[in-house]
Each structure stands twice: as structure tokens, then as C-alpha cells.
Design a protein around this motif. Sequence first.
Motif, PDB file in Angstrom:
ATOM      1  N   LEU A 133       8.271   4.362  -4.303  1.00 25.56           N
ATOM      2  CA  LEU A 133       7.512   5.167  -5.251  1.00 25.56           C
ATOM      3  C   LEU A 133       6.156   4.550  -5.546  1.00 25.56           C
ATOM      4  CD1 LEU A 133       7.156   7.502  -7.177  1.00 25.56           C
ATOM      5  CD2 LEU A 133       8.468   6.232  -8.897  1.00 25.56           C
ATOM      6  N   ILE A 134       6.099   3.246  -5.740  1.00 28.82           N
ATOM      7  CA  ILE A 134       4.806   2.648  -6.088  1.00 28.82           C
ATOM      8  C   ILE A 134       3.844   2.714  -4.906  1.00 28.82           C
ATOM      9  CG2 ILE A 134       5.218   0.219  -5.476  1.00 28.82           C
ATOM     10  CD1 ILE A 134       3.897  -0.448  -8.213  1.00 28.82           C
ATOM     11  N   ARG A 135       4.372   2.627  -3.687  1.00 31.50           N
ATOM     12  CA  ARG A 135       3.500   2.772  -2.516  1.00 31.50           C
ATOM     13  C   ARG A 135       2.893   4.166  -2.473  1.00 31.50           C
ATOM     14  NH1 ARG A 135       6.347   1.772   3.113  1.00 31.50           N
ATOM     15  NH2 ARG A 135       7.245   3.806   2.615  1.00 31.50           N
ATOM     16  N   THR A 136       3.717   5.163  -2.763  1.00 36.57           N
ATOM     17  CA  THR A 136       3.220   6.538  -2.795  1.00 36.57           C
ATOM     18  C   THR A 136       2.283   6.762  -3.965  1.00 36.57           C
ATOM     19  OG1 THR A 136       5.243   7.352  -1.741  1.00 36.57           O
ATOM     20  CG2 THR A 136       3.935   8.958  -2.971  1.00 36.57           C
ATOM     21  N   ALA A 137       2.678   6.282  -5.148  1.00 32.76           N
ATOM     22  CA  ALA A 137       1.904   6.529  -6.366  1.00 32.76           C
ATOM     23  C   ALA A 137       0.522   5.885  -6.305  1.00 32.76           C
ATOM     24  CB  ALA A 137       2.670   6.006  -7.572  1.00 32.76           C
ATOM     25  N   ARG A 138       0.412   4.717  -5.694  1.00 31.66           N
ATOM     26  CA  ARG A 138      -0.889   4.046  -5.631  1.00 31.66           C
ATOM     27  C   ARG A 138      -1.865   4.813  -4.755  1.00 31.66           C
ATOM     28  NH1 ARG A 138       0.204  -2.185  -4.326  1.00 31.66           N
ATOM     29  NH2 ARG A 138      -2.015  -2.396  -4.834  1.00 31.66           N
ATOM     30  N   ARG A 139      -1.369   5.631  -3.843  1.00 30.71           N
ATOM     31  CA  ARG A 139      -2.252   6.468  -3.030  1.00 30.71           C
ATOM     32  C   ARG A 139      -2.619   7.755  -3.763  1.00 30.71           C
ATOM     33  NH1 ARG A 139      -0.057   7.328   2.914  1.00 30.71           N
ATOM     34  NH2 ARG A 139      -2.055   8.451   2.964  1.00 30.71           N
ATOM     35  N   ILE A 140      -1.672   8.294  -4.524  1.00 30.22           N
ATOM     36  CA  ILE A 140      -1.926   9.568  -5.210  1.00 30.22           C
ATOM     37  C   ILE A 140      -2.708   9.364  -6.503  1.00 30.22           C
ATOM     38  CG2 ILE A 140      -0.832  11.579  -6.290  1.00 30.22           C
ATOM     39  CD1 ILE A 140       1.539  11.154  -4.408  1.00 30.22           C
ATOM     40  N   TRP A 141      -2.340   8.328  -7.273  1.00 28.92           N
ATOM     41  CA  TRP A 141      -2.981   8.044  -8.558  1.00 28.92           C
ATOM     42  C   TRP A 141      -3.466   6.589  -8.558  1.00 28.92           C
ATOM     43  CZ3 TRP A 141       2.026  10.447  -8.751  1.00 28.92           C
ATOM     44  CH2 TRP A 141       2.011  11.795  -9.135  1.00 28.92           C
ATOM     45  N   PRO A 142      -4.535   6.275  -7.832  1.00 28.25           N
ATOM     46  CA  PRO A 142      -5.017   4.887  -7.796  1.00 28.25           C
ATOM     47  C   PRO A 142      -5.299   4.372  -9.205  1.00 28.25           C
ATOM     48  CG  PRO A 142      -6.158   6.235  -6.173  1.00 28.25           C
ATOM     49  CD  PRO A 142      -5.379   7.184  -7.044  1.00 28.25           C
ATOM     50  N   SER A 143      -4.789   3.193  -9.515  1.00 28.13           N
ATOM     51  CA  SER A 143      -4.937   2.671 -10.874  1.00 28.13           C
ATOM     52  C   SER A 143      -4.707   1.174 -10.880  1.00 28.13           C
ATOM     53  CB  SER A 143      -3.934   3.347 -11.812  1.00 28.13           C
ATOM     54  OG  SER A 143      -3.847   2.667 -13.046  1.00 28.13           O
ATOM     55  N   ALA A 144      -5.471   0.478 -11.732  1.00 30.02           N
ATOM     56  CA  ALA A 144      -5.252  -0.955 -11.911  1.00 30.02           C
ATOM     57  C   ALA A 144      -3.897  -1.221 -12.538  1.00 30.02           C
ATOM     58  CB  ALA A 144      -6.367  -1.543 -12.780  1.00 30.02           C
ATOM     59  N   VAL A 145      -3.352  -0.256 -13.288  1.00 30.09           N
ATOM     60  CA  VAL A 145      -2.030  -0.421 -13.888  1.00 30.09           C
ATOM     61  C   VAL A 145      -0.978  -0.597 -12.796  1.00 30.09           C
ATOM     62  CG1 VAL A 145      -0.217   0.745 -15.210  1.00 30.09           C
ATOM     63  CG2 VAL A 145      -2.591   0.841 -16.001  1.00 30.09           C
ATOM     64  N   LEU A 146      -0.990   0.284 -11.815  1.00 27.70           N
ATOM     65  CA  LEU A 146      -0.018   0.197 -10.731  1.00 27.70           C
ATOM     66  C   LEU A 146      -0.276  -1.018  -9.848  1.00 27.70           C
ATOM     67  CD1 LEU A 146       0.263   3.963  -9.694  1.00 27.70           C
ATOM     68  CD2 LEU A 146       1.772   2.640 -11.197  1.00 27.70           C
ATOM     69  N   ASP A 147      -1.547  -1.361  -9.651  1.00 29.41           N
ATOM     70  CA  ASP A 147      -1.866  -2.552  -8.862  1.00 29.41           C
ATOM     71  C   ASP A 147      -1.289  -3.800  -9.537  1.00 29.41           C
ATOM     72  OD1 ASP A 147      -3.249  -0.916  -7.137  1.00 29.41           O
ATOM     73  OD2 ASP A 147      -5.227  -1.425  -7.940  1.00 29.41           O
ATOM     74  N   THR A 148      -1.419  -3.856 -10.864  1.00 28.19           N
ATOM     75  CA  THR A 148      -0.913  -5.019 -11.596  1.00 28.19           C
ATOM     76  C   THR A 148       0.606  -5.080 -11.549  1.00 28.19           C
ATOM     77  OG1 THR A 148      -2.807  -4.881 -13.094  1.00 28.19           O
ATOM     78  CG2 THR A 148      -0.958  -6.221 -13.819  1.00 28.19           C
ATOM     79  N   LEU A 149       1.264  -3.927 -11.677  1.00 27.32           N
ATOM     80  CA  LEU A 149       2.724  -3.892 -11.580  1.00 27.32           C
ATOM     81  C   LEU A 149       3.174  -4.366 -10.200  1.00 27.32           C
ATOM     82  CD1 LEU A 149       5.563  -3.212 -12.478  1.00 27.32           C
ATOM     83  CD2 LEU A 149       5.091  -0.795 -11.990  1.00 27.32           C
ATOM     84  N   ALA A 150       2.482  -3.922  -9.157  1.00 25.30           N
ATOM     85  CA  ALA A 150       2.844  -4.332  -7.804  1.00 25.30           C
ATOM     86  C   ALA A 150       2.692  -5.839  -7.622  1.00 25.30           C
ATOM     87  CB  ALA A 150       1.978  -3.584  -6.783  1.00 25.30           C
ATOM     88  N   ARG A 151       1.651  -6.421  -8.229  1.00 24.89           N
ATOM     89  CA  ARG A 151       1.470  -7.870  -8.136  1.00 24.89           C
ATOM     90  C   ARG A 151       2.508  -8.612  -8.971  1.00 24.89           C
ATOM     91  NH1 ARG A 151      -4.021  -6.615  -8.757  1.00 24.89           N
ATOM     92  NH2 ARG A 151      -3.975  -7.335 -10.909  1.00 24.89           N
ATOM     93  N   ALA A 152       2.851  -8.043 -10.111  1.00 27.62           N
ATOM     94  CA  ALA A 152       3.785  -8.716 -11.014  1.00 27.62           C
ATOM     95  C   ALA A 152       5.181  -8.796 -10.430  1.00 27.62           C
ATOM     96  CB  ALA A 152       3.816  -7.989 -12.361  1.00 27.62           C
ATOM     97  N   VAL A 153       5.603  -7.736  -9.729  1.00 28.17           N
ATOM     98  CA  VAL A 153       6.950  -7.682  -9.145  1.00 28.17           C
ATOM     99  C   VAL A 153       6.797  -7.358  -7.659  1.00 28.17           C
ATOM    100  CG1 VAL A 153       9.297  -6.815  -9.439  1.00 28.17           C
ATOM    101  CG2 VAL A 153       7.705  -6.729 -11.367  1.00 28.17           C
ATOM    102  N   PRO A 154       6.404  -8.322  -6.856  1.00 30.38           N
ATOM    103  CA  PRO A 154       6.092  -8.038  -5.441  1.00 30.38           C
ATOM    104  C   PRO A 154       7.288  -7.577  -4.623  1.00 30.38           C
ATOM    105  CG  PRO A 154       6.083 -10.410  -5.873  1.00 30.38           C
ATOM    106  CD  PRO A 154       6.158  -9.731  -7.208  1.00 30.38           C
ATOM    107  N   ASP A 155       8.502  -7.915  -5.043  1.00 33.74           N
ATOM    108  CA  ASP A 155       9.686  -7.481  -4.304  1.00 33.74           C
ATOM    109  C   ASP A 155      10.086  -6.051  -4.643  1.00 33.74           C
ATOM    110  OD1 ASP A 155       9.897  -9.902  -3.027  1.00 33.74           O
ATOM    111  OD2 ASP A 155      11.252 -10.753  -4.516  1.00 33.74           O
ATOM    112  N   GLY A 156       9.383  -5.439  -5.576  1.00 36.52           N
ATOM    113  CA  GLY A 156       9.669  -4.069  -5.968  1.00 36.52           C
ATOM    114  C   GLY A 156      10.325  -4.007  -7.334  1.00 36.52           C
TER     115      GLY A 156
END
Length: 264
Positions: free
Chosen positions: A135-158
Amino acid sequence: MRPRSAGEAALLLLADSRLPAGGHAHSGGVEEAIRLGTITDRDDLAGFLRGRLATAGLVAAALAAAACELGTALADAEYMEEDVEEDVEEDIEEDMEDEGADDVCRLWQRLDTEADARTASPALRENARTQGRLLIRTARRIWPSAVLDTLARAVPDGAHHPVVLGATAAVAGCEPRQAALAAAHGSVAAPATAAVRLLGLDPVAVHGLLAALAPELDGTAHAACASLGGARSAGWPGLPAHAAPALDLLAEGHRRDPLRLFVS
């Protein structure tokens, strides 16, 4: 940050099984329940869906609402404001350093840990993280946001799927109640669809079951939001933690089945 007025349309997108985030590959325990003979017809399915909504559905809804609340707070912060200038990435990084980027990551990690604590089955934890990554891979393409980028960095395993769903709802313009409703809906819609495919049930009759659950879906979203203790982590231990041992056992049994058609 998307305007709040976009929330209703975004809610439809998030609840749509056609969103390319892998949700159609999960049966929510229905496949294993059918294999064991626990679900054989529409009436069995009705009871399963009602029980799932009251337990796993409420927990997922509360986590999604909490993630949406946190995501909205972060997106509204100055360092999360979107910009169209070429040096936006550098500006965001500098602002995040001023505001405490590590603290933001720890908030996401703390909420994801709350999701982990509410998921007893290792198989369910693995499935939730798999869905979260997709979902985050899809969401970052549809709704680019620093919020999602930070979540992805915070929990890199998903991160767990409800956490990612809530964060995505926030950047898409949804309110926490809408994020909770999307999570609650997903907790019963995916199993219902899987039952149609596995048992050949009448799809109209099965959607009738979902329609009958509409008041309970609204009630679940309301209860999820009522449990929030604010966007920061102080209130998160008080989120619902309804156990569903039968779902845990179904997940573990399903993982050992070599002939399964669904991921979960």
C-alpha cells in the motif's frame, strides 16, 4: 496536504478493492475457515463477518484513525508543507532537522509497535506488513507526501497495513473517522469477496450481508475515533485490543497449507 473536502472522494478510492495494493489476494481467514468446514454457506459467512468486524475490524479501524490523526498533524506542520520549488527536498530536510525528524520517526515506530502488540499471530503480523509495504508503495506514487516518505523510512520493513492506510488517508485529505471506516470496511469486504470466489455464493446475496452491516461499520468507525487519545503517543496504549484467537489459529493453519489460493 490535500484539502479536507477531498476526503469523501479519497475514501472511495481507498475502499475500492481495485486499488493496486494487493488487497484482493487476502481472504482474511475465510479460505482456511472454508477448508476446515467452518464456513459452508451464506449464514456461516454472516457470523464470521460480524465477529471479524467486532474484533480485528475494530482494532484495525482504531489504528487507522490514530495514524490518520498523526499524519494530519505532521502534514499540517510547517516542515511538511508541499512546495513546487526545485529545492523543496533540501528545505524539507532542513526543516525536519529543526523540528526533530528522529522524533517523527519514533512516533511512527511507536504506533506500529502498538499494532504489533495487538497482533498475536506471527502469520497475521507478516501479512499485515506485506499489505502495508504494497500500500505505501502505491500510495507514495498516487499521493506523494513527506508524511509517507517519513513513515517508509521509520519502518523500512513495512508498517502494519492499518497504520499505512491511516497515513495515506491523511495525505489524501480524509478525516480519522473516514480512515477508520475504510479499515472497518476492508476487514469484512475482502473476506466476503473471497467467499464468493471460493464457495460460488451468490454475489448479490453476499453484498446484502455487507449492506446489513452498514450500521455496524459506522458504529465501529465511531468507536475507533472515540478511543483516540490525541495525535501524539500518550493515548495509543488505550486503543482497542480485542483479541480474536480463532482468526489467529486460522492464519497459522493457512500459512501451513501448501494448496492455498490466497496469501492469507
